[in-house]
Design a protein around this motif. Structure first.
Motif, PDB file in Angstrom:
ATOM      1  N   GLU A 200       0.851  -1.176   0.000  1.00  0.00           N
ATOM      2  CA  GLU A 200       0.000   0.000   0.000  1.00  0.00           C
ATOM      3  C   GLU A 200       0.896   1.239   0.000  1.00  0.00           C
ATOM      4  O   GLU A 200       2.098   1.166   0.269  1.00  0.00           O
ATOM      5  N   VAL A 258      -4.132   1.340   9.470  1.00  0.00           N
ATOM      6  CA  VAL A 258      -3.679   1.550   8.095  1.00  0.00           C
ATOM      7  C   VAL A 258      -2.227   1.093   7.981  1.00  0.00           C
ATOM      8  O   VAL A 258      -1.514   0.934   8.985  1.00  0.00           O
ATOM      9  N   THR A 261       1.089   1.930  10.373  1.00  0.00           N
ATOM     10  CA  THR A 261       0.805   2.115  11.795  1.00  0.00           C
ATOM     11  C   THR A 261       1.859   1.406  12.643  1.00  0.00           C
ATOM     12  O   THR A 261       2.287   0.291  12.333  1.00  0.00           O
ATOM     13  N   ASN A 279      -0.139  -4.947   5.953  1.00  0.00           N
ATOM     14  CA  ASN A 279      -1.539  -5.103   5.525  1.00  0.00           C
ATOM     15  C   ASN A 279      -2.367  -5.535   6.716  1.00  0.00           C
ATOM     16  O   ASN A 279      -1.861  -6.235   7.602  1.00  0.00           O
TER      17      ASN A 279
END
Length: 323
Positions: A200, A258, A261, A279
Motif C-alpha cells: 500500500e 492503516v 501504523t 496489511n
C-alpha cells in the motif's frame, strides 16, 4: 476502495459470512498488460524473478525495485497470448507502471490497462477445488501454476487460495449469477494468513524484498542476470545485514490500522516502536495483520498496536520457513 467494475449495490451485498468456498471481487487489484517483442527481455532486467523460466502453465511472483533495492511493487506475472499480465494492488501497480514506462521507451515494449480491461477476483475456502471445476477451470496441480479457461486465468497462490483474472465483462456476469460471493476482506484475510504481502502507498519504496519474505516464496532469483536493485538484494543474501522480516499477528479488537501504523514492543515497563503494519483486515472484531518487525522477534515477546487504546497482539506461525 476502487469499485469501477462493481455497482454500489453489488458491493454492499457482499458478505463475510461464507462457508466451504467463495468468490470475492478484488477491485483494488489491477492488471497491467505488457506487450511487444521485447517484453520478456525488458522485464528480465527490471524484476527480481527469472522471466526466462515463465511457461504457459506457470506464473511468477516477483518484485520491481528501485536502484537501491527498495520495492515499487510485488506482483504476480503470467503469459496470455503474446502479452505478459502483471497483477498487483492498485497503489503498487501504478507506482511500478510509471517506472516501467519511463525506461521502456528504449525497448520495443508497450504497457496498457485499457484495451481489454481485466478484473481480479479471489477464490478460496475449504471446498475451493470444487468451485474451480464448477467455473470451468482445470485445477492447477501445484502452487505457482496457472490454468487457462475460455475467458480467464486461474492462479494457484497456495492451497485453497486462488486468484482469478478475467475480462471485466465476464467478471460482471459472475457477479449477477448464482455463485457464492464474499467480501474482499474474506480473501484478504486468507492472503495474510498465507504470509503474502502487497504494498500500500505508505510502504512503496520503503522495503527491500527480503523484508517482506519474498525469498521464502520463490519471488527472488539469485541466479539470473542483472536487474535494477540486484546489488542490494544479493548483498543481503550473501553478506547478511537484513534484520527485518514480516510476521502474522492477530488481536480481538475493532481496530483496523492503516499501513504504516506503529507496532510496539514491551521492554520491562516501557514500550518501544519496533515495526509497522504492512496489511490488515478486520472481520467481526477479529484483526489479522502482516507486520514488518525485527527478524529475531519471538512469540514470547509482548507486542501491541499503537492506537488511542493500545491493542495487544498475538504472533501466529508463518506457513513457510524464513531460513
Amino acid at each position: 476502495m476502487h469499485t469501477s467494475w462493481l455497482t454500489a449495490e453489488q458491493y454492499a451485498q457482499l458478505s463475510t459470512q461464507v462457508h466451504d468456498a467463495y468468490l470475492a471481487p478484488l477491485p483494488a487489484f489491477q492488471v497491467l498488460a505488457i506487450s511487444g517483442p521485447d517484453n520478456r527481455k525488458y522485464l528480465q532486467g527490471q524484476t527480481t524473478c527469472d522471466i526466462e523460466t515463465l511457461t504457459a502453465d506457470t506464473f511468477l511472483r516477483g518484485a520491481h525495485c528501485d536502484a537501491k533495492g527498495k520495492m515499487w511493487a510485488i506482483f504476480q506475472l503470467f503469459a496470455k497470448d503474446d502479452a505478459l499480465l502483471m497483477v498487483a494492488f492498485r497503489d503498487e501497480l501504478q507506482a511500478s507502471a510509471a517506472q516501467l514506462k519511463k525506461f521502456g521507451v528504449f525497448s520495443k515494449v508497450s504497457f496498457d490497462q485499457t484495451t481489454e480491461p481485466y478484473a481480479v477476483l479471489g477464490l478460496g475456502g475449504s471446498q475451493a477445488e470444487q468451485l474451480v471445476t464448477q467455473l470451468g477451470f482445470s485445477l492447477p496441480a501445484a502452487d505457482g501454476q496457472v490454468s487457462h479457461g475460455q475467458h480467464g486465468s486461474l492462479l494457484r497462490l497456495a492451497a485453497a487460495h486462488f486468484m482469478l483474472v478475467l475480462p471485466q465483462t465476464q467478471a460482471q456476469q459472475l457477479m449477477t449469477a448464482d455463485w457464492p460471493l464474499a467480501a474482499p476482506t474474506v480473501w484478504l484475510r486468507a492472503h495474510i494468513l498465507q504470509g503474502l504481502a502487497y504494498l500500500e502507498q505508505p510502504l512503496i519504496g520503503e522495503a527491500v524484498p527480503q523484508m517482506l519474505n519474498l525469498q521464502a516464496i520463490d519471488a527472488i532469483s539469485f541466479t539470473k542476470g542483472c536487474y535494477i536493485g540486484q546489488e542490494t538484494v544479493a548483498r543481503l543474501k550473501y553478506r547478511g545485514g537484513n534484520k527485518r522480516a514480516s510476521y502474522i499477528l492477530h488481536a480481538n479488537t475493532n481496530e483496523l490500522p492503516v499501513a504504516g501504523t506503529a507496532i510496539e514492543l514491551q521492554l520491562e515497563q516501557n514500550w518501544r516502536r519496533i515495526g509497522q503494519v504492512i496489511n490488515a483486515v478486520n472481520i467481526n472484531d477479529q484483526l489479522w495483520l502482516l507486520a514488518l518487525l525485527p527478524n529475531d522477534i519471538t512469540p514470547a515477546d509482548t507486542l501491541r498496536l499503537s492506537a488511542e487504546q493500545p491493542v495487544l497482539l498475538q504472533q501466529l506461525p508463518l506457513p513457510y520457513s524464513l531460513n
